[in-house]
Design an enzyme around this catalytic site. Structure first.
Site, PDB file in Angstrom:
ATOM      1  N   ASP A 102       0.818  -1.213   0.000  1.00 61.41           N
ATOM      2  CA  ASP A 102       0.000   0.000   0.000  1.00 61.41           C
ATOM      3  C   ASP A 102       0.855   1.267   0.000  1.00 61.41           C
ATOM      4  O   ASP A 102       2.068   1.217   0.191  1.00 61.41           O
ATOM      5  CB  ASP A 102      -0.970  -0.003   1.201  1.00 61.41           C
ATOM      6  CG  ASP A 102      -0.295  -0.402   2.513  1.00 61.41           C
ATOM      7  OD1 ASP A 102       0.941  -0.357   2.586  1.00 61.41           O
ATOM      8  OD2 ASP A 102      -1.014  -0.754   3.463  1.00 61.41           O
ATOM      9  N   ASN A 104      -7.534  -2.682  14.199  1.00 62.76           N
ATOM     10  CA  ASN A 104      -8.896  -3.021  13.780  1.00 62.76           C
ATOM     11  C   ASN A 104      -8.927  -4.233  12.848  1.00 62.76           C
ATOM     12  O   ASN A 104      -9.945  -4.529  12.241  1.00 62.76           O
ATOM     13  CB  ASN A 104      -9.570  -1.820  13.099  1.00 62.76           C
ATOM     14  CG  ASN A 104      -8.840  -1.377  11.830  1.00 62.76           C
ATOM     15  OD1 ASN A 104      -7.836  -1.992  11.427  1.00 62.76           O
ATOM     16  ND2 ASN A 104      -9.324  -0.330  11.202  1.00 62.76           N
ATOM     17  N   HIS A 138      -7.112  -4.592  10.089  1.00 61.43           N
ATOM     18  CA  HIS A 138      -6.843  -4.364   8.666  1.00 61.43           C
ATOM     19  C   HIS A 138      -5.566  -5.074   8.233  1.00 61.43           C
ATOM     20  O   HIS A 138      -4.641  -5.254   9.025  1.00 61.43           O
ATOM     21  CB  HIS A 138      -6.848  -2.875   8.296  1.00 61.43           C
ATOM     22  CG  HIS A 138      -5.668  -2.081   8.733  1.00 61.43           C
ATOM     23  ND1 HIS A 138      -5.733  -0.719   8.928  1.00 61.43           N
ATOM     24  CD2 HIS A 138      -4.385  -2.407   9.022  1.00 61.43           C
ATOM     25  CE1 HIS A 138      -4.539  -0.272   9.304  1.00 61.43           C
ATOM     26  NE2 HIS A 138      -3.711  -1.274   9.358  1.00 61.43           N
ATOM     27  N   GLU A 142      -9.614  -1.838   5.313  1.00 59.64           N
ATOM     28  CA  GLU A 142     -10.283  -1.560   6.578  1.00 59.64           C
ATOM     29  C   GLU A 142     -11.515  -2.472   6.727  1.00 59.64           C
ATOM     30  O   GLU A 142     -11.942  -3.109   5.765  1.00 59.64           O
ATOM     31  CB  GLU A 142     -10.705  -0.084   6.613  1.00 59.64           C
ATOM     32  CG  GLU A 142      -9.534   0.907   6.468  1.00 59.64           C
ATOM     33  CD  GLU A 142      -8.668   1.049   7.723  1.00 59.64           C
ATOM     34  OE1 GLU A 142      -8.488   0.068   8.466  1.00 59.64           O
ATOM     35  OE2 GLU A 142      -8.153   2.162   7.949  1.00 59.64           O
TER      36      GLU A 142
HETATM   37  P1  PGA Z   1       2.226  -1.567  12.797  1.00 60.56           P
HETATM   38  O1  PGA Z   1       1.157  -1.457  11.636  1.00 60.56           O
HETATM   39  O2  PGA Z   1       3.158  -2.679  12.427  1.00 60.56           O
HETATM   40  O3  PGA Z   1       2.899  -0.228  12.776  1.00 60.56           O
HETATM   41  O4  PGA Z   1       1.482  -1.848  14.048  1.00 60.56           O
HETATM   42  C1  PGA Z   1       0.532  -2.599  11.176  1.00 60.56           C
HETATM   43  C2  PGA Z   1      -0.607  -2.208  10.265  1.00 60.56           C
HETATM   44  O5  PGA Z   1      -1.280  -1.195  10.540  1.00 60.56           O
HETATM   45  O6  PGA Z   1      -0.847  -2.936   9.307  1.00 60.56           O
END
Ligand code: PGA
Length: 246
Positions: free
Chosen positions: A76, A145, A147, A152
């Site tokens: 992404d 959450n 994702h 999302e």
């Molecule tokens: P993080 O992000 O490794 O910084 O917790 C993971 C994500 O949001 O996919």
């Protein structure tokens, strides 16, 4: 609608600590590249994979792995910020991995969020992945959450690369990379859940208390578009490496 679908079992590996999580995760990529030097790798950003990338750079410097023929596709990128913005995923990948290893610039792919026609670039990205022969090994983090990529909650599991509106919780979680909340982009371009599930093998890394709820939901085995990572139960080869959660 999930309906009658084949459920598979995720493999869970509990690491003693973050360093061990990073080493175990990196070992998947070292093994993949040694078995198939021209592997197509799906890469992720975020705090959790940083240690894994450090381990990969160490392995490269020690001559244990080469990226010379590797092709990469990132999950992404934000829309509306330039690639040289310090919070962009182009910048993250250069700093954490690409500038330290022997990957060829022409083999690096990230979604293009800062173009006149982002919609067209979603289609082009899918085509590029297909042309490369599909992703051999996909790295994932997971949001609080649930994702994966920037898919999302309520993203259809049938979605391919798409533009998505970020939820308030995601924008808040990512605010640490920006000066203030208002600077966090409202949208991103992300591989879809279907794109992710097309990868031949998937490794998900998760670390820390903030991911407890997501961890428990993932462990429960319940498949629902309310919780995007639950789509991984539909894939046959997913390993979840976790630490500091239970
Ligand atoms: P993080 O992000 O490794 O910084 O917790 C993971 C994500 O949001 O996919």
């Amino acid at each position: 609608m999930i309906g009658d679908i084949k459920m598979t079992s995720l493999k869970f590996i509990k690491a003693e600590n973050y360093e061990e999580l990073s080493k175990i995760g990196a070992a998947f990529f070292v093994q993949q590249l040694n078995e198939k030097p021209a592997s197509v790798l799906g890469l992720a950003t975020g705090g959790t994979p940083e240690g894994l990338y450090k381990q990969l750079v160490t392995s490269y410097k020690q001559g244990e792995v080469s990226f010379e023929n590797a092709v990469t596709f990132n999950l992404d990128e934000y829309t509306g910020i330039t690639e040289d913005n310090a919070a962009s995923y182009h910048h993250y990948m250069a700093e954490n991995l690409f500038k330290h290893v022997n990957i060829q610039a022409s083999n690096i792919n990230l979604p293009k969020g800062n173009v006149a026609d982002p919609e067209a670039s979603t289609v082009a990205y899918e085509a590029l992945i297909a042309q490369a022969g599909g992703i051999d090994l996909q790295l994932l983090g997971i949001g609080v959450n649930g994702h994966i990529g920037f898919n999302e909650p309520h993203t259809p599991f049938t979605a391919t690369t798409t533009i998505i509106e970020l939820t308030p919780s995601t924008r808040e979680a990512n605010q640490i990379y920006f000066d203030k909340l208002e600077d966090v982009p409202t949208h991103a371009i992300t591989m879809g859940i279907k794109t992710i599930l097309n990868a031949k093998k998937i490794v998900l890394v998760m670390s820390g208390e903030s991911k407890r709820k997501a961890f428990e939901q993932l462990r429960s085995g319940k498949v629902s578009e309310d919780f995007p990572a639950s789509a991984l139960h539909l894939h046959e080869d997913v390993t979840v490496i976790y630490t500091d959660i239970d």
